[in-house]
Design an enzyme around this catalytic site. Structure first.
Site, PDB file in Angstrom:
ATOM      1  N   CYS B  13       0.998  -1.172   0.098  1.00  0.00           N
ATOM      2  CA  CYS B  13      -0.042  -0.120  -0.067  1.00  0.00           C
ATOM      3  C   CYS B  13       0.823   1.224   0.139  1.00  0.00           C
ATOM      4  O   CYS B  13       1.814   1.345   0.579  1.00  0.00           O
ATOM      5  CB  CYS B  13      -1.040  -0.083   1.308  1.00  0.00           C
ATOM      6  SG  CYS B  13      -2.420  -1.252   1.014  1.00  0.00           S
ATOM      7  N   PRO B  14       0.406   2.582  -0.627  1.00  0.00           N
ATOM      8  CA  PRO B  14      -0.758   2.443  -1.437  1.00  0.00           C
ATOM      9  C   PRO B  14      -0.832   2.130  -2.820  1.00  0.00           C
ATOM     10  O   PRO B  14      -1.606   2.603  -3.611  1.00  0.00           O
ATOM     11  CB  PRO B  14      -1.052   3.891  -1.011  1.00  0.00           C
ATOM     12  CG  PRO B  14       0.130   4.574  -1.116  1.00  0.00           C
ATOM     13  CD  PRO B  14       1.130   3.572  -0.607  1.00  0.00           C
TER      14      PRO B  14
END
Lengths: 177, 75
Positions: B13-14
């Site tokens: 992430c992200p």
């Protein structure tokens, strides 16, 4: 009914807990730790001790370094991994995380996708390590425990972590998108 | 009504969310995007974003620590 379909198993073991549950548990655990240990939770200072113990064993003394003028740090030099609470807690985080991911059948050794990820991990790790020393801690020691202790440095840290995250996200988009 | 796949395995992430948003912008209404992820926080933020945008989302656990997110472009 299979265990994976049981709603309590799903809520507790399989799915992520709600943020508020996590926040309340973290607060209660940190208070307990503070009462038992005399200092709130921190993660990165043990890393310094690990490096210092290795340095003292293989290379030479670190006791005359400015950092170890601090009596708490100096005292820690005479401890070992298994007699130092902070080191054991870091081990506990890893064991706990491993256990929860195994219990939810979500354990996976992820492949390294590109050489870029390796470089980013090394550079990021070094920057974070350096940052934690000049900021007196990480998200846990400086922010979570700092703010909860009514220490101003926790709030200063909070402002700059936003600045850092903003720059970091720009770099991320530039190099990984 | 085309179907596209986006391989985000091994991405933390992200990055999966950013890649999904980028890819999704070029799709037509009715198209389906299948995002393959193995980072559990992407299982939260990718569907959250897609539902907020008003698209239809389904998540399927395809293996230990692996998921496929089906997103149908609704508008």
């Amino acid at each position: 009914m299979k265990l994976e379909e049981n709603k309590y198993f799903k809520a507790v073991v399989k799915n992520a807990w709600p943020y508020t549950v996590g926040a309340v548990l973290l607060a209660l655990l940190n208070i307990t730790l503070f009462i038992a240990n005399g200092s709130p939770w921190g993660v990165t200072t043990p890393f310094v001790y690990w490096a210092a113990w290795i340095h003292e064993t293989l290379v030479g003394p670190v006791r005359d370094w400015v950092y170890f003028n601090n009596p708490t740090h100096l005292k820690a030099l005479d401890l070992t991994f298994f007699t130092h609470g902070g080191s054991l807690m870091n081990l506990g985080i890893i064991i706990g995380a491993l256990f929860t991911s195994l219990a939810a059948s979500q354990f996976k050794i992820r492949k390294i996708k590109s050489f870029r990820q390796v470089i980013a991990a090394i550079v990021g790790g070094l920057l974070m390590g350096y940052g934690t020393r000049i900021a007196f801690g990480c998200n846990i020691g400086a922010f979570f425990s700092g703010v909860a202790s009514f220490s101003l440095h926790g709030w200063v840290y909070t402002i700059f972590i936003f600045a850092g995250a903003w720059i970091g996200s720009k770099l991320l988009v530039k190099f990984f998108m | 009504m085309a179907e596209y796949r986006l391989d985000c395995l091994g991405e933390a992430c992200p990055v999966p969310l950013l890649k999904t948003q980028k890819k999704f912008a070029g799709l037509n209404v009715g198209d389906v995007l299948i995002v393959e992820i193995d980072h559990s926080c992407a299982m939260k933020n990718v569907p959250e974003w897609a539902r907020k945008e008003g698209h239809n989302v389904e998540i399927e656990e395809t293996g230990d620590g692996e998921w496929e997110i089906y997103i149908e472009k609704a508008k």
